[in-house]
Design a protein around this motif. Structure first.
Motif, PDB file in Angstrom:
ATOM      1  N   UNK A 171       0.777  -1.251  -0.049  1.00  0.00           N
ATOM      2  CA  UNK A 171      -0.187   0.017   0.071  1.00  0.00           C
ATOM      3  C   UNK A 171       0.873   1.092  -0.105  1.00  0.00           C
ATOM      4  N   UNK A 172       2.105   1.077  -0.268  1.00  0.00           N
ATOM      5  CA  UNK A 172       2.917   2.401  -0.252  1.00  0.00           C
ATOM      6  C   UNK A 172       3.401   2.762  -1.539  1.00  0.00           C
ATOM      7  N   UNK A 173       2.490   2.540  -2.791  1.00  0.00           N
ATOM      8  CA  UNK A 173       3.036   2.926  -3.984  1.00  0.00           C
ATOM      9  C   UNK A 173       2.076   4.113  -4.335  1.00  0.00           C
ATOM     10  N   UNK A 174       2.659   5.060  -4.990  1.00  0.00           N
ATOM     11  CA  UNK A 174       1.794   6.143  -5.599  1.00  0.00           C
ATOM     12  C   UNK A 174       0.690   5.861  -6.539  1.00  0.00           C
ATOM     13  N   UNK A 175      -0.462   6.371  -6.446  1.00  0.00           N
ATOM     14  CA  UNK A 175      -1.414   5.928  -7.369  1.00  0.00           C
ATOM     15  C   UNK A 175      -2.608   7.072  -7.491  1.00  0.00           C
ATOM     16  N   UNK A 176      -3.268   7.183  -8.486  1.00  0.00           N
ATOM     17  CA  UNK A 176      -4.496   8.068  -8.553  1.00  0.00           C
ATOM     18  C   UNK A 176      -5.721   7.352  -8.583  1.00  0.00           C
ATOM     19  N   UNK A 177      -6.713   7.654  -8.018  1.00  0.00           N
ATOM     20  CA  UNK A 177      -7.992   7.222  -8.142  1.00  0.00           C
ATOM     21  C   UNK A 177      -8.858   7.975  -9.119  1.00  0.00           C
ATOM     22  N   UNK A 178      -9.033   7.213 -10.291  1.00  0.00           N
ATOM     23  CA  UNK A 178     -10.127   7.919 -11.424  1.00  0.00           C
ATOM     24  C   UNK A 178     -11.351   7.421 -11.374  1.00  0.00           C
ATOM     25  N   UNK A 179     -12.272   8.268 -11.215  1.00  0.00           N
ATOM     26  CA  UNK A 179     -13.431   7.706 -10.984  1.00  0.00           C
ATOM     27  C   UNK A 179     -14.008   6.778 -11.885  1.00  0.00           C
ATOM     28  N   UNK A 180     -13.928   7.190 -13.244  1.00  0.00           N
ATOM     29  CA  UNK A 180     -14.632   6.307 -14.227  1.00  0.00           C
ATOM     30  C   UNK A 180     -13.962   4.798 -14.070  1.00  0.00           C
ATOM     31  N   UNK A 205      -9.329   4.644 -23.746  1.00  0.00           N
ATOM     32  CA  UNK A 205     -10.566   4.082 -24.047  1.00  0.00           C
ATOM     33  C   UNK A 205     -11.490   4.796 -23.297  1.00  0.00           C
ATOM     34  N   UNK A 206     -11.383   5.150 -22.021  1.00  0.00           N
ATOM     35  CA  UNK A 206     -12.092   6.024 -20.958  1.00  0.00           C
ATOM     36  C   UNK A 206     -12.325   7.592 -21.366  1.00  0.00           C
TER      37      UNK A 206
END
Ligand SMILES: [Zn+2]
Length: 73
Positions: free
Chosen positions: A27-36, A68-69
């Motif tokens: 759980x220590x990696x950088x991420x973005x949470x993209x809604x779609x 694609x999104x």
């Protein structure tokens, strides 16, 4: 910045913080949470140790999904 040179200060002391499998698991990696997408999309971060500037890049495999999104600008 991927070439090891800071675009802001031309510094060459650049760190790469990759979203490795072990970091993802812990759980220590950088991420973005993209809604779609509804899931974590991991990023690699580059940090300049001269001025503190940072850039983040999505992993190549996720760029296809994003295209694609989302619409082009
Ligand atoms: Zn810099």
């Amino acid at each position: 910045m991927k070439n090891g040179i800071c675009p802001k200060c031309s510094g060459k002391n650049i760190l790469v913080c990759e979203a490795s499998d072990s970091k993802k698991e812990s759980g220590n990696a950088d991420y973005e949470k993209l809604g779609m997408l509804g899931k974590k999309v991991y990023t690699t971060r580059y940090v300049c140790c001269e001025c503190g500037y940072t850039e983040r890049y999505f992993e190549d495999k996720n760029l296809e999904i994003l295209q694609k999104r989302y619409n082009k600008a």
